[in-house]
Scaffold this motif. Structure first.
Motif, short mmCIF file in Angstrom:
data_model
loop_
_atom_site.label_atom_id
_atom_site.label_comp_id
_atom_site.label_asym_id
_atom_site.label_seq_id
_atom_site.Cartn_x
_atom_site.Cartn_y
_atom_site.Cartn_z
N SER A 5 0.84 -1.18 0.00
CA SER A 5 0.00 0.00 0.00
C SER A 5 0.89 1.24 0.00
O SER A 5 2.05 1.20 0.38
CB SER A 5 -0.91 -0.02 1.23
OG SER A 5 -1.65 1.18 1.30
N ASP A 6 0.31 2.35 -0.37
CA ASP A 6 1.05 3.61 -0.33
C ASP A 6 0.82 4.35 0.99
O ASP A 6 1.36 5.43 1.19
CB ASP A 6 0.68 4.50 -1.51
CG ASP A 6 -0.79 4.89 -1.52
OD1 ASP A 6 -1.58 4.28 -0.77
OD2 ASP A 6 -1.15 5.81 -2.27
N GLN A 7 0.02 3.77 1.87
CA GLN A 7 -0.28 4.38 3.16
C GLN A 7 -0.05 3.37 4.28
O GLN A 7 -0.10 2.17 4.07
CB GLN A 7 -1.74 4.81 3.23
CG GLN A 7 -2.14 5.85 2.23
CD GLN A 7 -3.61 6.16 2.36
OE1 GLN A 7 -4.15 6.20 3.46
NE2 GLN A 7 -4.28 6.37 1.25
N VAL A 8 0.11 3.90 5.48
CA VAL A 8 0.23 3.06 6.67
C VAL A 8 -1.13 3.02 7.35
O VAL A 8 -1.70 4.06 7.67
CB VAL A 8 1.29 3.62 7.64
CG1 VAL A 8 1.34 2.79 8.91
CG2 VAL A 8 2.64 3.65 6.96
N ALA A 9 -1.67 1.83 7.53
CA ALA A 9 -2.92 1.60 8.26
C ALA A 9 -4.07 2.48 7.80
O ALA A 9 -4.73 3.12 8.60
CB ALA A 9 -2.68 1.77 9.76
N PRO A 10 -4.40 2.48 6.50
CA PRO A 10 -5.48 3.34 6.03
C PRO A 10 -6.85 2.96 6.59
O PRO A 10 -7.74 3.80 6.67
CB PRO A 10 -5.45 3.18 4.50
CG PRO A 10 -4.80 1.86 4.28
CD PRO A 10 -3.83 1.69 5.41
#
Length: 107
Positions: free
Chosen positions: A1-6
């Motif tokens: 993913s490109d985010q942490v914990a979305p």
């Protein structure tokens, strides 16, 4: 993913990210974990290059997906089969525990 914990609720996500920053946790997004090796992790970066990260402890956080296919593996092996927790739908641990308790009390 490109985010942490979305998928994490915003207040908890902000707190978690702040704690990670305060504790100097290195976060890599958009990588593919190729192998957990005896001395670390071999990864493939977004640009196609490979990297080995030295580590004595590895935590893989790869998001959450329901395991709906798991039901098929158990169908016919028991008189009754129920879905609970992340097997049927994504949920927080407290909701999964409550659902398991509710189903357990109905059996």
């Amino acid at each position: 993913s490109d985010q942490v914990a979305p998928e994490m609720s915003l207040p908890l996500r902000w707190i978690t990210l702040e704690k990670m920053e305060r504790n100097q946790v290195t976060v890599l997004t958009e990588v593919k974990y190729e192998e957990v090796a005896p001395r670390g992790v071999n990864i493939l970066l977004k640009d196609g290059s490979r990297q080995t990260i030295s580590a004595d402890t590895v935590i893989l956080a790869m998001g959450s997906e329901p395991e709906k296919d798991l039901l098929k593996a158990y169908e016919g092996k028991a008189p009754e089969v129920y879905l609970a927790g992340d097997c049927g739908k994504l949920s927080y641990i407290k909701d999964s525990i409550a659902e398991g308790n509710r189903l357990g009390n109905t059996v």
